[in-house]
Design a protein around this motif. Structure first.
Motif, PDB file in Angstrom:
ATOM      1  N   SER A  35       2.411  -3.721   7.680  1.00 40.72           N
ATOM      2  CA  SER A  35       1.489  -4.846   7.844  1.00 40.72           C
ATOM      3  C   SER A  35       2.168  -5.908   8.692  1.00 40.72           C
ATOM      4  N   THR A  72     -11.654  -5.708  10.529  1.00 38.47           N
ATOM      5  CA  THR A  72     -12.177  -6.065   9.212  1.00 38.47           C
ATOM      6  C   THR A  72     -13.699  -6.185   9.221  1.00 38.47           C
ATOM      7  N   TYR A 103      -9.725   1.275   1.732  1.00 38.10           N
ATOM      8  CA  TYR A 103      -9.027   1.638   2.963  1.00 38.10           C
ATOM      9  C   TYR A 103      -7.875   2.589   2.678  1.00 38.10           C
ATOM     10  N   PHE A 115      -4.913  -0.478  12.643  1.00 36.55           N
ATOM     11  CA  PHE A 115      -5.982  -1.343  12.167  1.00 36.55           C
ATOM     12  C   PHE A 115      -5.823  -2.684  12.852  1.00 36.55           C
ATOM     13  N   ALA A 132      -0.267   3.490   8.279  1.00 35.10           N
ATOM     14  CA  ALA A 132      -1.331   2.530   8.576  1.00 35.10           C
ATOM     15  C   ALA A 132      -0.632   1.296   9.114  1.00 35.10           C
ATOM     16  N   THR A 169      -1.172  -2.269  10.419  1.00 41.31           N
ATOM     17  CA  THR A 169      -2.274  -3.219  10.336  1.00 41.31           C
ATOM     18  C   THR A 169      -1.903  -4.568  10.929  1.00 41.31           C
ATOM     19  N   LEU A 183      -3.560  -8.064   8.166  1.00 41.63           N
ATOM     20  CA  LEU A 183      -4.307  -7.595   6.993  1.00 41.63           C
ATOM     21  C   LEU A 183      -3.580  -8.087   5.727  1.00 41.63           C
ATOM     22  N   CYS A 223       2.322  -5.382  16.906  1.00 43.57           N
ATOM     23  CA  CYS A 223       1.604  -4.396  16.093  1.00 43.57           C
ATOM     24  C   CYS A 223       1.188  -3.204  16.939  1.00 43.57           C
ATOM     25  N   THR A 234      -9.327  -3.205   0.376  1.00 47.21           N
ATOM     26  CA  THR A 234      -7.992  -2.639   0.607  1.00 47.21           C
ATOM     27  C   THR A 234      -7.844  -1.337  -0.155  1.00 47.21           C
TER      28      THR A 234
END
Length: 218
Positions: free
Chosen positions: A7, A43, A75, A38, A87, A89, A92, A21, A72
């Motif tokens: 994240s 979102t 997901y 993501f 993942a 993100t 997030l 990212c 969440t």
């Protein structure tokens, strides 16, 4: 489940969060891992986060914390069903800027963070990449990149939200972001997640990526 959530969050616009990212997601995919990138705008478009989009579409100025937690959960379940390795993100977990802007106090944010830990652990490995820089310097970079109209938009956006109504110009925006950075550190310290702080004031985009890459390959 062997999902690793990376994240990437930032202390301010202009710190290079989205660039980092994207670079991390592309690098992991190049290693042969299955990666879900993501992006911040997802979102409002991802199926797992449809309740978020519905609450906004319903005219609400905020999303309930419980909705973020359940989305969440959905997901993560989707990533498990797809057998994803990573993942990655953008802005997030753990949703701190949004929750602050919607007027929630630290007690609520602490509860939400604890619930997210429960949703994600121990089945999901979590690394939070916290990209940080002095807000005044970061906002200056954001204005240089986006232009003066962006600065007006950003100030209006904060001023129009319940939790950030004290913002009326870029200096007061910077003051708010300093408060939010301290809050973020306190909340992340309560979690079992790996937290990697990237100083955007001393590292350019290439150096920031190399720093994160080296950490993730240890």
């Amino acid at each position: 489940m062997s999902l690793h959530m990376v994240s990437v969050i930032g202390s301010s616009p202009g710190v290079g969060k989205s660039t980092l990212c994207r670079a991390v997601a592309e690098w992991l995919a190049e290693t042969g891992a299955s990666v879900d990138h993501f992006e911040e705008a997802d979102t409002l478009t991802r199926a797992a986060f449809r309740p978020v989009a519905e609450e906004f579409a319903g005219g609400e100025a905020a999303v309930r914390p419980e909705t973020l937690i359940e989305c969440t959960r959905a997901y993560v379940a989707e990533m498990d069903a797809r057998g994803m390795d990573y993942a990655v993100t953008d802005a997030l977990v753990p949703f701190i800027p949004s929750l602050v802007a919607w007027g929630h106090e630290e007690r609520t944010l602490s509860r939400v963070t604890s619930e997210l830990v429960r949703v994600l652990e121990p089945a999901v490995q979590v690394t939070v990449v916290y990209v940080h820089d002095d807000p005044t310097r970061a906002l200056r970079r954001a204005v240089q990149r986006e232009g003066e109209p962006w600065a007006d938009w950003y100030v209006r956006k904060l001023a129009g939200s319940p939790g950030t109504r004290t913002v009326h110009d870029l200096p007061s925006a910077a003051a708010h972001l300093r408060f939010e950075a301290d809050l973020t550190r306190r909340l992340l310290a309560q979690t079992p997640w790996q937290v990697l702080t990237v100083d955007a004031g001393t590292r350019d985009a290439r150096e920031a990526f190399a720093y994160v890459r080296d950490h993730l390959t240890k």
